[in-house]
Structures are given as structure tokens and as C-alpha cells.
Design an enzyme around this catalytic site. Sequence first.
Site, PDB file in Angstrom:
ATOM      1  N   ALA A  51      43.090  25.733   2.560  1.00  0.00           N
ATOM      2  CA  ALA A  51      41.640  26.102   3.358  1.00  0.00           C
ATOM      3  C   ALA A  51      41.929  25.885   4.659  1.00  0.00           C
ATOM      4  CB  ALA A  51      40.620  25.188   2.979  1.00  0.00           C
ATOM      5  N   ASN A  52      40.892  26.108   5.471  1.00  0.00           N
ATOM      6  CA  ASN A  52      40.932  25.864   7.093  1.00  0.00           C
ATOM      7  C   ASN A  52      39.765  24.963   7.310  1.00  0.00           C
ATOM      8  OD1 ASN A  52      38.963  27.693   7.892  1.00  0.00           O
ATOM      9  ND2 ASN A  52      40.337  29.040   7.135  1.00  0.00           N
ATOM     10  N   ARG A  53      39.631  24.556   8.645  1.00  0.00           N
ATOM     11  CA  ARG A  53      38.576  23.874   9.188  1.00  0.00           C
ATOM     12  C   ARG A  53      37.233  24.472   9.509  1.00  0.00           C
ATOM     13  NH1 ARG A  53      41.135  19.139  10.354  1.00  0.00           N
ATOM     14  NH2 ARG A  53      43.642  19.052  10.695  1.00  0.00           N
TER      15      ARG A  53
END
Length: 401
Positions: A205-207
Site C-alpha cells: 500500500a502507500n500513504r
Amino acid sequence: MLAGKRIVLGVTGGIAAYKAVEVCRRLVDAGAHVVPVMTAGAEHFVGRTTLSALASEPVQTSLWNEASPIPHTRLGQTADLIVVAPATARLLAAYAAGLSTDLLTNTLLATRAPVVVCPAMHTEMWEHPAVQANIATLRSRGVHVVEPESGRLAGGDIGHGRLAAPEVIVAAVEQVLSQGPWAGLHVVVSAGGTREPIDAVRVIANRSSGKQGYAIAAEAAARGARVTLVSTVDLPVPPGTEVQAVETAAQMEAVLTELAPTADVVVMAAAVADFRPVAAAEGKIKKHDGVPQIVLEPTPDILAGLGATKPQGQVLVGFAAETSDLLANAQSKLERKRLDLIVANDVAAPGVGFQHDTNAVTLLRADGVAHHVPLTDKRSIARAVLDTVSEIRGEAHTPAT
Ligand code: CTP
């Protein structure tokens, strides 16, 4: 047209305040979310309970008795439209003079949403030069005026000055909301970070929080566009938008490839993973099987694909989240992905980009025009982005509605 719209219904102290009840009911029946704001004078003519029961929303009356410390700016900023019915001579005078005396006048001064005023007063008052001058001033500033009708007035007099019928007021509200260069446009916005499965429980995932994409969708809907939000996150759905939930880059690509060919504006605010596991393990990878070797492959560059197949007249907007060489990297993405506009943000700067409620960006147009927007809330960034899209579409700059 009214479904999901947030409408502040201002009610001032005239005998016609009882008709505001019917205006409220009709707006609610049409799907609007009505926030009633009453002046002290209005409370002499109509009870709070009636309006709050119809609106399913507490009536707001004061700047000071609310949990929120700044209701006057919050109400004005979140409204899609403000309608004042009835509007007394006093309200019109205060609004024309820019005088903030109570919650309603504060809200009127603190909004960029369209405003509809529906005057109601005795014929002599309506025809007084001071009232007519105030009406002319308000009209010159873009305020919409629903003219009073002729008929029986309070006290039995017959003349001009009676509040327009509730159905006329609601029709005027609908007409105002369907105006403007964004009315009827289809705007597609992607938002949030994609999640690429490693196994049945783990993802890459990412932020990205999705907040900037949602703010853009909300602003486009408030301007009258038909908005489809292709989203990986579970944030409150902005009024007037349709959400298509996706999780992976592949799912996002499939939905966008279907929607984009007929969209007028596409804004790719999502943070798409650049790499994904070649194959996700079917079940959960167990620790006792040892540290897994995850083989990655690149995801499709969705935006580059949209740029390569962009229909004539569409405005395609991308984002560039960078930690160094902001403008050079953004310019190169603008060209490589054949965009009309790129929103460059330096995500290493304090308060900027991922997970914050604020952002600071530089808007780079394909024709070389650049515009820096210093640190501000994400809705204000959304306004700047959409104003630039309007400029690219060749329309006159219009304030947010
Ligand atoms: N984008 C996309 N598909 C991808 C990667 C990015 O559509 N697989 C879009 C993003 O939504 C954004 C723009 O391309 O609008 C730029 O994304 P960014 O991550 O800044 O750039 P990349 O092209 O991925 O390049 P790099 O990660 O090397 O900076």
C-alpha cells in the site's frame, strides 16, 4: 438537481416566515440537505421545532451557542447554495452593506456559494429607493433575486411585496444550481492509494489518504458537474458524487478505461502503486514457511494510457508527488503522459500531501503557464485546480459555486 445538495435556508423576521416551512419541506423532498438558519426576528413568526423537524437538522441561530467555534464560516463554506426566504429590508440592507450582525449575515459574507434572496415586505417598503438600491447592488454582485409577487399582504393590504410562492423559490434554486460552466460536465476523479495483494491478508500500500481527490470531487459536484469518484478509500461520499470502489491498480485501470472516453475532465489524484506482486498467494503465507520472496512486476501506467487515448476536448489532469526536483520531474511527467495540467506537490515539505488536511502545489499547464498555490486546505487546492481546468477549457474564470 437538488439531490445531495447542501442548502442553507436563511429565514428572517417577516410574516412570510411561515412560508419558509413549505420551502424547507419542498427542498427536503427534492433530496436536498437543508440547514435552517433563523434570525432572532424570524423566531417571532415561526418555531424552531417546525423547521428542524422538517430538515432533520438543528436550526442554527447564533454565532455563539454551537460546539463548532466558527459556525459562520463553516456553514458558508460547506453550502452548495444559500437561499434566504423571506428576506426582510433589514437583511437586504445588511447584506448589501457587508454588515455582519448575526449568524445569517456572517454566513452570507463567508460563502462563495450562489445566493438566492427572496424579498418580502409591504409595498411601500419594497418600492423605497433604499431597498431598490440594495437590490440593485446585490444583483450587480451576482446575487439572485426572486421578485416578490402582488397579492394580499399582512394586515389585509393588497399590493406588491408578497413572498414568491414556495414552488417558485424552489424552482429558482434548481435553476441557479444548474447554471455555470460545470453544469452537465462529467468529471471523473480517482482518489486514494491502490492496494496490491501479496497474499490473502497482506497488501502493498502507500500513504495516500484520498483527501485531495475527495476535495476535488466535492468541488466539481458543488459546481454542478456530474462526478464519478473512483476510489480506494472509505471517506464520506461528497454530496452529488457517485463512487466506484476499487482496490488494485488493475481494477482502477479497468474502471477508468471505461469511464474516461466520454468524460469531459479526468483528474488522476490516486496514488497508484508502481509495482505489484506477480501473483498473490492464495491463502495466508505462514511464518513457518520462511521469509517469502515476493517477485514484483510494474503496474500499468493508467494515466499515460489515458493520455494516449484522450478524446478531443477532454482536460486530463495528473498529480506528481515528488521528494526532490519537483518542477523538473513534474514537467517531464506532464509531457510523457500527455497531460493538460499537472499538480505538483513536494511531499517532503511540512504539511504537504499525503495524510495531511493541507497541501501546497504548483499547477503546471501544458502551455507552460505555472501557478503556485501556497499551503492551504485541500478544498482550496481543489478550487485552484478546477479554476485552472476552466481556464484551459477556455471559459471565463468563475468563482466556486
Ligand atoms: N499514475 C498512474 N499509474 C501508475 C502510476 C502513476 O496513473 N501506475 C498517475 C498518478 O495517479 C499521478 C501521476 O501518474 O497522477 C504521477 O504519479 P507519480 O507516482 O508521481 O509518478 P510516476 O509516473 O509513478 O513516476 P515516479 O513514481 O517514478 O515518480
